[in-house]
Motif scaffolding. Structure first.
Motif, mmCIF file in Angstrom:
data_model
loop_
_atom_site.group_PDB
_atom_site.id
_atom_site.type_symbol
_atom_site.label_atom_id
_atom_site.label_comp_id
_atom_site.label_asym_id
_atom_site.label_seq_id
_atom_site.Cartn_x
_atom_site.Cartn_y
_atom_site.Cartn_z
ATOM 1 N N TYR A 103 0.098 -4.363 0.860
ATOM 2 C CA TYR A 103 0.996 -3.208 0.772
ATOM 3 C C TYR A 103 0.614 -2.475 -0.495
ATOM 4 O O TYR A 103 0.736 -3.029 -1.597
ATOM 5 C CB TYR A 103 2.456 -3.662 0.738
ATOM 6 N N GLU A 123 -2.835 -9.064 4.846
ATOM 7 C CA GLU A 123 -2.101 -7.809 4.680
ATOM 8 C C GLU A 123 -2.013 -7.408 3.221
ATOM 9 O O GLU A 123 -1.926 -8.273 2.349
ATOM 10 C CB GLU A 123 -0.666 -7.968 5.178
ATOM 11 N N ILE A 170 -3.875 -13.380 9.684
ATOM 12 C CA ILE A 170 -3.446 -12.031 9.279
ATOM 13 C C ILE A 170 -3.618 -11.915 7.760
ATOM 14 O O ILE A 170 -3.146 -12.778 7.016
ATOM 15 C CB ILE A 170 -1.960 -11.721 9.590
ATOM 16 N N LYS A 209 -0.502 -10.553 1.372
ATOM 17 C CA LYS A 209 -0.093 -11.732 2.123
ATOM 18 C C LYS A 209 -1.231 -12.208 3.018
ATOM 19 O O LYS A 209 -1.970 -11.392 3.569
ATOM 20 C CB LYS A 209 1.126 -11.411 2.998
#
Lengths: 108, 253
Positions: B89, B87, B85, B101
């Protein structure tokens, strides 16, 4: 020369079987093609009484090819629902929200 | 396999062309790709890559959560299971990252990485399997972004104004390093775009000073030549071979 092609044909057949069993997709045709070519050359270089093994090698290579085609046609690619992974995603989001709030406090 | 996984995400890296289009990245978008590895023209499907967006609200601010997930197809899981994953933001308007992340699980090898962006300062923490957590602080350029937010940023740009062969340099932060990336606009081509049908696309070449990419103009992205600029196809060349990501489904666009 016949010995060389015999070794090559066996080697490529072993690879073909391995690639056929593994989910290699059309890449499996690479060793299968080489196994078929080696087996055909071996067959050509073999005397009448030596053709049993080349025939077997050819047949097995052809079977591998057939199995790969069947796998391509009937086995659809899908991703299994992974509960651990899904849980991890939820936890990561919760954690990220906390980290963003900490960052906002630091920046104030 | 690790390098393939790395590239699949790295392939989304794009330029720092000045954003000028009115199109913003919407929350609720989901793009699904089939990732395959190519050997002598023969392909094997390896993994599914899912790019999605959603709004995240804290008590003081709103963010756009950009997520890229990579999961091997079930047929590969017994041999080499990947669950990654990536990610980011970001500010929903400027797409500037606040938090990045990365969580890697490739055949049992794990890495967890976090970058917290405070202006041009980045605080990172990295945890690799069986190793203690490592903290670092480093400075980046004002326009340096993480790999995921850059992928979305490029879609806010107006490529119709670019000339064929035009290049642009920029910086991204990856593996706690700033990496220069060169983008070349290579014209238009029509490619298949999954459930969107055949689409005219902007063809873009990516060059980066990293071991993850190989060859000149062999790392390519096709973005639909419309306001949404959906990545329809990606081709990459890495040390262990070549491969591609084909868009299979685009929803919420």
């Amino acid at each position: 020369m016949r010995k060389l092609f015999l070794i090559l044909a066996i080697l490529f057949l072993v690879l073909s079987i391995l690639f056929t069993l593994l989910p290699m997709g059309t890449i499996a045709f690479l060793p299968i093609g080489l196994a078929l070519i080696s087996s055909l050359v071996l067959l050509k270089k073999s005397a009448e009484n030596q053709r049993r093994l080349p025939n077997w090698l050819l047949t097995l290579s052809a079977i591998c090819s057939f199995v790969v085609v069947l796998k391509l046609v009937f086995i659809k690619d899908k991703v299994e629902v992974d509960k651990k992974f899904e849980q991890q995603k939820i936890e990561t989001k919760i954690e990220a929200k906390k980290e963003l709030e900490e960052l906002e406090n630091d920046l104030e | 396999m690790k390098k393939i996984a790395l590239f699949i995400v790295f392939a989304f890296i794009l330029s720092s062309f000045t954003a000028d289009s009115g199109y913003g990245i919407k929350s609720g978008e989901k793009l699904v790709y089939a990732g395959s590895y190519n050997m002598s023209g023969l392909l094997t499907q390896i993994a599914q890559v899912t790019m999605s967006t959603e709004n995240v609200t804290t008590s003081k601010s709103n963010y756009l959560h950009l997520s890229c997930e990579l999961a091997t197809y079930t047929k590969w899981d017994s041999f080499f299971k990947i669950r990654d994953i990536y990610e980011s933001y970001v500010n929903p308007t400027t797409l500037k990252p606040s938090l990045y992340k990365r969580s890697i699980d490739e055949g049992g090898y794990t890495i967890k990485e976090k970058y917290v962006f405070k202006g041009t300062n980045v605080k990172s923490s990295v945890t690799k399997k069986n190793r203690p957590e490592v903290h670092k602080s480093f400075t980046i350029g004002a326009n340096t972004q993480d790999v995921i937010s850059l992928f979305y940023k490029v879609r806010t740009l107006d490529f119709s104004k670019f000339k064929t062969g035009q290049t642009q340099s920029m910086m991204i932060v990856f593996d706690e390093k700033e990496i220069p990336v060169t983008i070349k606009f290579m014209g238009k081509e029509t490619v298949s775009a999954g459930n969107l049908g055949k689409k005219e696309c902007y063809k873009i070449s990516i060059g980066a000073k990293t071991d993850a990419l190989r060859g000149k103009d062999k790392n390519l992205i096709w973005l639909t030549a419309d306001a949404k600029k959906i990545p329809a196809l990606l081709e990459f060349s890495i040390p262990v071979g070549t491969g591609k990501l084909v868009l299979t489904s685009a929803t919420g666009i």
